[in-house]
Design an enzyme around this catalytic site. Structure first.
Site, mmCIF file in Angstrom:
data_model
loop_
_atom_site.group_PDB
_atom_site.id
_atom_site.type_symbol
_atom_site.label_atom_id
_atom_site.label_comp_id
_atom_site.label_asym_id
_atom_site.label_seq_id
_atom_site.Cartn_x
_atom_site.Cartn_y
_atom_site.Cartn_z
ATOM 1 C CG LEU A 50 -5.884 -3.947 11.189
ATOM 2 C CD1 LEU A 50 -6.740 -4.054 12.442
ATOM 3 C CD2 LEU A 50 -4.453 -3.601 11.567
ATOM 4 N NE ARG B 132 -1.231 0.271 11.609
ATOM 5 C CZ ARG B 132 -2.342 0.777 11.066
ATOM 6 N NH1 ARG B 132 -2.952 0.120 10.081
ATOM 7 N NH2 ARG B 132 -2.837 1.924 11.481
ATOM 8 N NE ARG C 30 -6.090 2.711 -0.712
ATOM 9 C CZ ARG C 30 -5.283 2.233 0.256
ATOM 10 N NH1 ARG C 30 -4.893 3.004 1.269
ATOM 11 N NH2 ARG C 30 -4.858 0.978 0.211
ATOM 12 C CD GLN D 21 -2.902 6.837 -2.687
ATOM 13 O OE1 GLN D 21 -2.328 7.474 -1.806
ATOM 14 N NE2 GLN D 21 -3.760 5.864 -2.427
ATOM 15 C CE1 TYR E 71 -5.283 13.498 3.757
ATOM 16 C CE2 TYR E 71 -5.304 11.252 2.922
ATOM 17 C CZ TYR E 71 -4.880 12.181 3.854
ATOM 18 O OH TYR E 71 -4.052 11.789 4.872
ATOM 19 C CB SER F 249 -0.897 0.026 1.248
ATOM 20 O OG SER F 249 -2.072 -0.713 1.066
ATOM 21 N N PRO F 250 0.340 2.343 -0.566
ATOM 22 C CG PRO F 250 -1.124 3.931 -1.421
ATOM 23 C CD PRO F 250 -0.930 2.457 -1.308
#
Length: 359
Positions: free
Chosen positions: A305, A328, A234, A103, A186, A26-27
């Site tokens: 997660l 993560r 996204r 992205q 955003y 992921s970014p």
């Protein structure tokens, strides 16, 4: 039980691009740029995950305008000067067998804040922040946030152009996937949600009006992005707040943008408003990817997660999503993909430089 064959480690073809597996990075903002320029940090950060076996490695939210950054330390792609440093990263990612992605983003009303380790506080102009910050409506993100300036229709047109210009620079830099960031509170997400969009013109009110900007951005980006290369979007599939953006609207958006040339919807959630309670647990956002995939008939990526190899395998093997994107866990272990291959009984190709040490 470990699968005899793994869907997670099967190739995925989207347009003219083949991904060696269904695992993506992921970014993740690194807050380590100056003037929007990526550095050696980004080369190593992104490159090590490509070395680690991921099929897709996506560069962080990269601002299409200087005042569209989250922080002064964000990556940018608003000028031609940004291309060469980004190209260095894309080239190395591709040399390791991963697909290089980027992205494209505009922070909207969440712009002009400090890096997380500096407290995420709003920065004054004296501290390197900027004013105005932009939004669909003059509504602050939080009590301590400045009131943004509502964009005029002329300014919206310029932002649409900035996304297409950024996509052209991404192509020049050698990226093979572009993702439009329309999530996490955003700018593009702010237009989608009735909680942050109170406009009474052609960009506000109805579903068609609130989705007008993302549709214009998709069209502008696809107009310069080659037909053989994938385009992702996204979204935050839900705001987790009543009368906000929700998964039913996300399904309808996916149905709308698919024929416009969007190849995959990257399904996250939340972050439009502060202090919203979400049922955070492993895989809590996967149902959104599954529902959008099923009801809009479009490929999706699941995020949130995703920690274990068996968990990731189950997501793609059961058809909940076409890819999994990890954040993560990739920070904790750049070689998560290769370790997952071993756990699933699949051959993982360690770099030849490491082979004798890890075989």
């Amino acid at each position: 039980m470990k699968p005899t064959t793994s869907v997670l480690f099967s190739p995925l073809q989207i347009r003219g691009v083949s991904f060696r597996n269904r695992i993506g990075v992921s970014p993740m903002c690194q807050y380590s740029c100056e003037g929007g320029m990526v550095t050696d940090w980004h080369l190593v950060h992104l490159g090590s995950r490509a070395v680690g076996g991921a099929g897709l490695v996506m560069a962080e939210a990269t601002a299409v305008a200087a005042d569209g950054r989250i922080s002064p330390s964000d990556a940018g792609i608003w000028s031609d000067a940004h291309v060469d440093p980004l190209a260095r990263c894309a080239r190395f990612i591709e040399e390791q067998g991963a697909v290089a992605a980027i992205q494209l983003a505009h922070a909207g009303r969440k712009a002009s804040v400090a890096a997380p380790w500096e407290g995420d506080r709003v920065l004054s102009e004296d501290e390197g922040g900027w004013r105005p910050i932009w939004a669909p409506s003059p509504m602050a993100f939080a009590e301590t946030s400045p009131i943004p300036t509502a964009l005029s229709t002329q300014q919206i047109t310029r932002i649409v152009d900035s996304f297409s210009d950024a996509a052209q620079r991404a192509l020049d830099a050698g990226f093979r996937v572009v993702e439009i960031h329309s999530a996490h509170g955003y700018l593009l997400h702010e237009f989608l949600s009735p909680l942050s969009n109170h406009r009474n013109d052609e960009y506000g009110g109805s579903f068609g009006n609130r989705t007008r900007l993302i549709r214009q951005v998709v069209q502008a980006v696809r107009s310069v992005w080659p037909d053989h290369l994938p385009l992702f979007v996204r979204i935050s599939a839900t705001d987790w707040v009543e009368e906000g953006w929700d998964v039913e609207q996300s399904v309808e958006l996916a149905r709308t943008i698919k024929p416009m040339g969007v190849d995959l919807v990257d399904c996250s959630s939340g972050a439009l408003l502060p202090h919203v309670r979400m049922p955070v647990k492993p895989g809590y956002q996967v149902p959104f990817a599954e529902q959008i995939r099923r009801e809009a008939n479009i490929p999706t990526a699941a995020v949130g997660l995703i920690r274990e190899a068996e968990q990731a395998e189950e997501i793609v093997a059961r058809g909940h999503a076409d890819m999994v994107l990890l954040a993560r866990e990739m920070l904790r272990d750049p070689y998560w993909t290769l370790h997952a291959a071993k756990q699933l009984g699949v051959r993982g190709d360690w770099p030849v430089q490491y082979g004798r040490a890890v075989d």
